[in-house]
Design a protein around this motif. Structure first.
Motif, PDB file in Angstrom:
ATOM      1  N   ILE A  75       0.843  -1.204   0.000  1.00 15.82           N
ATOM      2  CA  ILE A  75       0.000   0.000   0.000  1.00 15.82           C
ATOM      3  C   ILE A  75       0.869   1.241   0.000  1.00 15.82           C
ATOM      4  N   LEU A  76       1.959   1.242   0.814  1.00 16.20           N
ATOM      5  CA  LEU A  76       2.813   2.431   0.871  1.00 16.20           C
ATOM      6  C   LEU A  76       3.502   2.679  -0.469  1.00 16.20           C
ATOM      7  N   LEU A  77       3.786   1.603  -1.238  1.00 11.87           N
ATOM      8  CA  LEU A  77       4.451   1.813  -2.520  1.00 11.87           C
ATOM      9  C   LEU A  77       3.467   2.240  -3.606  1.00 11.87           C
ATOM     10  N   THR A  78       2.227   1.703  -3.559  1.00 12.76           N
ATOM     11  CA  THR A  78       1.312   1.970  -4.666  1.00 12.76           C
ATOM     12  C   THR A  78       0.462   3.218  -4.448  1.00 12.76           C
ATOM     13  N   ALA A  79       0.220   3.611  -3.202  1.00 11.83           N
ATOM     14  CA  ALA A  79      -0.662   4.752  -2.953  1.00 11.83           C
ATOM     15  C   ALA A  79      -0.159   6.039  -3.606  1.00 11.83           C
ATOM     16  N   PRO A  80       1.146   6.406  -3.469  1.00 15.55           N
ATOM     17  CA  PRO A  80       1.576   7.655  -4.115  1.00 15.55           C
ATOM     18  C   PRO A  80       1.483   7.599  -5.627  1.00 15.55           C
ATOM     19  N   VAL A  81       1.686   6.413  -6.220  1.00 15.97           N
ATOM     20  CA  VAL A  81       1.588   6.317  -7.683  1.00 15.97           C
ATOM     21  C   VAL A  81       0.161   6.632  -8.130  1.00 15.97           C
ATOM     22  N   ALA A  82      -0.815   6.009  -7.441  1.00 14.19           N
ATOM     23  CA  ALA A  82      -2.206   6.248  -7.819  1.00 14.19           C
ATOM     24  C   ALA A  82      -2.589   7.704  -7.585  1.00 14.19           C
ATOM     25  N   THR A  83      -2.135   8.271  -6.451  1.00 11.23           N
ATOM     26  CA  THR A  83      -2.468   9.666  -6.152  1.00 11.23           C
ATOM     27  C   THR A  83      -1.899  10.603  -7.195  1.00 11.23           C
ATOM     28  N   HIS A  84      -0.616  10.375  -7.554  1.00  9.12           N
ATOM     29  CA  HIS A  84       0.018  11.240  -8.545  1.00  9.12           C
ATOM     30  C   HIS A  84      -0.678  11.118  -9.903  1.00  9.12           C
ATOM     31  N   ALA A  85      -1.034   9.873 -10.285  1.00  7.53           N
ATOM     32  CA  ALA A  85      -1.711   9.686 -11.571  1.00  7.53           C
ATOM     33  C   ALA A  85      -3.042  10.435 -11.584  1.00  7.53           C
ATOM     34  N   LEU A  86      -3.753  10.362 -10.455  1.00 10.37           N
ATOM     35  CA  LEU A  86      -5.040  11.057 -10.381  1.00 10.37           C
ATOM     36  C   LEU A  86      -4.869  12.560 -10.498  1.00 10.37           C
ATOM     37  N   ALA A  87      -3.889  13.111  -9.755  1.00  8.09           N
ATOM     38  CA  ALA A  87      -3.698  14.561  -9.783  1.00  8.09           C
ATOM     39  C   ALA A  87      -3.313  15.013 -11.183  1.00  8.09           C
TER      40      ALA A  87
ATOM     41  N   TYR B  85      12.075  11.174  -4.596  1.00  3.80           N
ATOM     42  CA  TYR B  85      11.698  12.478  -4.037  1.00  3.80           C
ATOM     43  C   TYR B  85      10.218  12.759  -4.295  1.00  3.80           C
ATOM     44  N   ALA B  86       9.770  12.540  -5.546  1.00  2.00           N
ATOM     45  CA  ALA B  86       8.373  12.840  -5.866  1.00  2.00           C
ATOM     46  C   ALA B  86       7.428  11.938  -5.073  1.00  2.00           C
ATOM     47  N   ASN B  87       7.805  10.667  -4.925  1.00  2.00           N
ATOM     48  CA  ASN B  87       6.959   9.768  -4.160  1.00  2.00           C
ATOM     49  C   ASN B  87       6.946  10.139  -2.688  1.00  2.00           C
ATOM     50  N   SER B  88       8.082  10.607  -2.155  1.00  2.00           N
ATOM     51  CA  SER B  88       8.101  11.028  -0.756  1.00  2.00           C
ATOM     52  C   SER B  88       7.194  12.227  -0.550  1.00  2.00           C
ATOM     53  N   ILE B  89       7.213  13.159  -1.531  1.00  2.00           N
ATOM     54  CA  ILE B  89       6.333  14.324  -1.432  1.00  2.00           C
ATOM     55  C   ILE B  89       4.881  13.880  -1.410  1.00  2.00           C
ATOM     56  N   THR B  90       4.533  12.953  -2.314  1.00  2.00           N
ATOM     57  CA  THR B  90       3.140  12.541  -2.405  1.00  2.00           C
ATOM     58  C   THR B  90       2.709  11.734  -1.188  1.00  2.00           C
TER      59      THR B  90
ATOM     60  N   THR C  66      -4.711  -5.401  -3.112  1.00  2.00           N
ATOM     61  CA  THR C  66      -3.878  -4.193  -3.135  1.00  2.00           C
ATOM     62  C   THR C  66      -3.320  -3.943  -4.525  1.00  2.00           C
ATOM     63  N   LEU C  67      -2.798  -5.038  -5.149  1.00  2.00           N
ATOM     64  CA  LEU C  67      -2.204  -4.870  -6.479  1.00  2.00           C
ATOM     65  C   LEU C  67      -3.264  -4.526  -7.519  1.00  2.00           C
ATOM     66  N   LEU C  68      -4.420  -5.228  -7.443  1.00  2.00           N
ATOM     67  CA  LEU C  68      -5.470  -4.979  -8.437  1.00  2.00           C
ATOM     68  C   LEU C  68      -6.012  -3.561  -8.314  1.00  2.00           C
ATOM     69  N   ASN C  69      -6.004  -3.036  -7.091  1.00  2.00           N
ATOM     70  CA  ASN C  69      -6.515  -1.692  -6.854  1.00  2.00           C
ATOM     71  C   ASN C  69      -5.732  -0.655  -7.652  1.00  2.00           C
ATOM     72  N   LEU C  70      -4.395  -0.758  -7.582  1.00  2.00           N
ATOM     73  CA  LEU C  70      -3.543   0.184  -8.323  1.00  2.00           C
ATOM     74  C   LEU C  70      -3.794   0.052  -9.824  1.00  2.00           C
ATOM     75  N   ILE C  71      -3.795  -1.216 -10.299  1.00  2.00           N
ATOM     76  CA  ILE C  71      -3.935  -1.415 -11.741  1.00  2.00           C
ATOM     77  C   ILE C  71      -5.303  -0.899 -12.206  1.00  2.00           C
ATOM     78  N   GLY C  72      -6.353  -1.169 -11.390  1.00  2.00           N
ATOM     79  CA  GLY C  72      -7.676  -0.696 -11.762  1.00  2.00           C
ATOM     80  C   GLY C  72      -7.750   0.811 -11.865  1.00  2.00           C
ATOM     81  N   THR C  73      -7.169   1.500 -10.864  1.00  2.00           N
ATOM     82  CA  THR C  73      -7.197   2.963 -10.891  1.00  2.00           C
ATOM     83  C   THR C  73      -6.496   3.503 -12.120  1.00  2.00           C
ATOM     84  N   ILE C  74      -5.281   2.987 -12.372  1.00  2.00           N
ATOM     85  CA  ILE C  74      -4.509   3.482 -13.519  1.00  2.00           C
ATOM     86  C   ILE C  74      -5.274   3.204 -14.818  1.00  2.00           C
ATOM     87  N   ALA C  75      -5.903   2.008 -14.910  1.00  2.00           N
ATOM     88  CA  ALA C  75      -6.611   1.667 -16.140  1.00  2.00           C
ATOM     89  C   ALA C  75      -7.775   2.623 -16.374  1.00  2.00           C
TER      90      ALA C  75
END
Lengths: 117, 136, 93
Positions: A75-87, B85-90, C66-75
Motif C-alpha cells: 500500500i505504501l508503494l502503490t498509494a503515491p503512484v495512484a495519487t500522482h496519476a489522479l492529480a 523524491y516525488a513519491n516522498s512528497i506525495t 492491493t495490487l489490483l486496486n492500483l492497476i484498476g485505478t490506472i486503467a
C-alpha cells in the motif's frame, strides 16, 4: 507481557480507526479534488499504518505478521503512484485547483507557456 | 517454513535472471538498502508529523486551508532519486506532486506553510543524501 | 476480539463516508478517487475480518486486492484520458 501487548494494540487500532474516520470526514468537507487527495493520503498512510501495526502486535512473530507487513509495504508503494496519476489526470483534463496562493507564476512543469490560457 | 521456500525460490529466479543478463541497475536498486535503514524511519516520522497537522486542519470547524501551487527543483542526479523524491512528497499528507518534468516538480500543498517548508528544501537534501554516491 | 470489532466498525463507517462522496462527487475524478480509497479500505476490512473470524486466509486476498486496486485505478484514468469527454461542461465542473 500479554497485557502490555494488548494495551499497545488497542492504542494502535483505535488511533488507526480514528485517522480513518478523520480522513473520511475530510473527504466530505474539502472543497475540491486536489484538497480531497490530502484527506485520502491521511487514510492511506496513518490510518492504514495504525491498524496494520495493531494487528501485527496481535499476530506475534508468525507468517500472518509477514503477510501484514507485505500488505503495508504494497500500500505504501502503490498509494503515491495512484495519487500522482489522479492529480496529473485531473490537471490535464482542465480542472484547475482553487488556489489561495499561486507561486508558480502561471507556469506548470511540463506545459508550454502558450497552452496555459 | 513457507517463507523460507519462498525466499529460496526468489533467490533462484534472481540468480537465473542475472545469468541470462536480464538485470539492470535501475530496476533493482539494491545498493540503496543500506541507506534505507535510516531513510525509512525518517520518512515515517515526517508522515506522522504531517498527518497530525492535516488531521487538525480537517477537525477544526473553520477549515483553515490555503491551497498553494509551487514549483520545486529536485537536485537528485538519477531517475531513481527524482522518483523517490516525488513519491516522498506525495506520500506525506498535505503535499501532492502534480506534475513532473526533468528536474522540476509542481506540488499542490494544502496550506501555505506546508509549501514553504517544502521550498526550504530539507526533504530534498535528505533524499539527495539517500541517493548518495551510488547514483547511475 | 472486542478491539477488532471496534476497528472494523470505524473502517466501515469510513467506507460509508467515502461512498457518500462517490455519489455526491461533482467531477469524474472525485469518483475515481473515492473508488481507489474504498479499495484501500477494503484491504483493511479484509485483514480485520480475517482476525475477527480467526481465518488468516483473508490476508492473501488482501495482498491480491492491493495490487489490483492500483492497476484498476490506472486503467480507469488511462481510459478517460484517451476518451473524449461526453459532456465537456460536466468535465469542467
Amino acid at each position: 507481557m500479554e497485557m502490555v501487548l494488548d494495551i499497545l494494540s488497542w492504542v494502535f487500532l483505535l488511533a488507526g480507526g480514528a485517522f480513518c474516520l478523520i480522513g473520511g470526514l475530510g473527504m466530505l468537507r474539502m472543497p475540491d479534488v486536489y484538497t480531497r487527495l490530502h484527506a485520502v493520503s491521511v487514510i492511506e498512510t496513518l490510518g492504514m499504518g495504525g491498524i496494520i501495526l495493531g494487528l501485527i502486535l496481535q499476530a506475534g512473530f508468525t507468517l500472518v505478521a509477514a503477510k501484514l507487513i507485505i500488505i503495508a509495504a504494497l500500500i505504501l508503494l502503490t498509494a503515491p503512484v495512484a495519487t500522482h496519476a489522479l492529480a496529473q489526470a485531473a490537471l490535464h483534463a482542465g480542472i484547475l485547483p482553487k488556489l489561495d496562493h499561486d507561486k508558480t507564476g502561471g507556469h506548470i512543469a511540463g506545459e508550454d507557456e502558450s497552452s496555459n490560457s | 517454513m513457507l517463507m523460507v521456500i519462498g525466499a529460496v525460490c526468489s533467490f533462484g529466479v534472481a540468480l537465473l535472471a542475472s545469468r541470462m543478463e536480464l538485470l539492470d541497475k535501475e530496476g533493482h536498486p539494491i545498493y540503496l538498502l543500506g541507506r534505507a535503514v535510516w531513510f525509512w524511519p525518517w520518512l515515517i516520522w515526517e508522515i506522522i508529523k504531517a498527518g497530525t497537522d492535516v488531521s487538525k486542519i480537517i477537525l477544526s470547524p473553520k477549515l483553515p486551508i490555503s491551497p498553494t501551487l509551487i514549483n520545486v527543483r529536485a537536485s537528485q542526479k538519477s531517475a531513481v532519486g527524482i522518483v523517490t523524491y516525488a513519491n516522498s512528497i506525495t506520500l506525506t499528507p498535505g503535499t501532492v506532486s502534480v506534475e513532473l518534468e526533468d528536474d522540476e516538480i509542481t506540488v499542490h500543498a494544502i496550506t501555505r506553510d506546508g509549501a514553504e517548508d517544502l521550498a526550504e528544501g530539507h526533504m530534498d537534501r535528505v533524499v539527495s543524501r539517500f541517493e548518495g554516491e551510488g547514483a547511475l | 476480539m472486542m478491539m477488532f470489532a471496534v476497528a472494523t466498525i470505524a473502517v466501515l463507517v469510513t467506507i460509508g463516508m467515502v461512498l457518500a462522496r462517490a455519489i455526491l462527487g461533482p467531477s469524474l475524478f472525485d469518483r475515481v478517487l473515492a473508488g481507489n480509497t474504498v479499495g484501500s479500505l477494503a484491504v483493511l476490512t479484509l485483514a480485520l475480518i480475517g482476525f475477527v473470524t480467526g481465518r488468516p486466509e483473508f490476508l492473501d486476498i488482501g495482498i491480491l486486492y492491493t495490487l489490483l486496486n492500483l492497476i484498476g485505478t490506472i486503467a480507469v484514468l488511462r481510459y478517460f484520458k484517451m476518451a473524449e469527454p461526453l459532456n465537456p461542461a460536466q468535465a469542467k465542473d
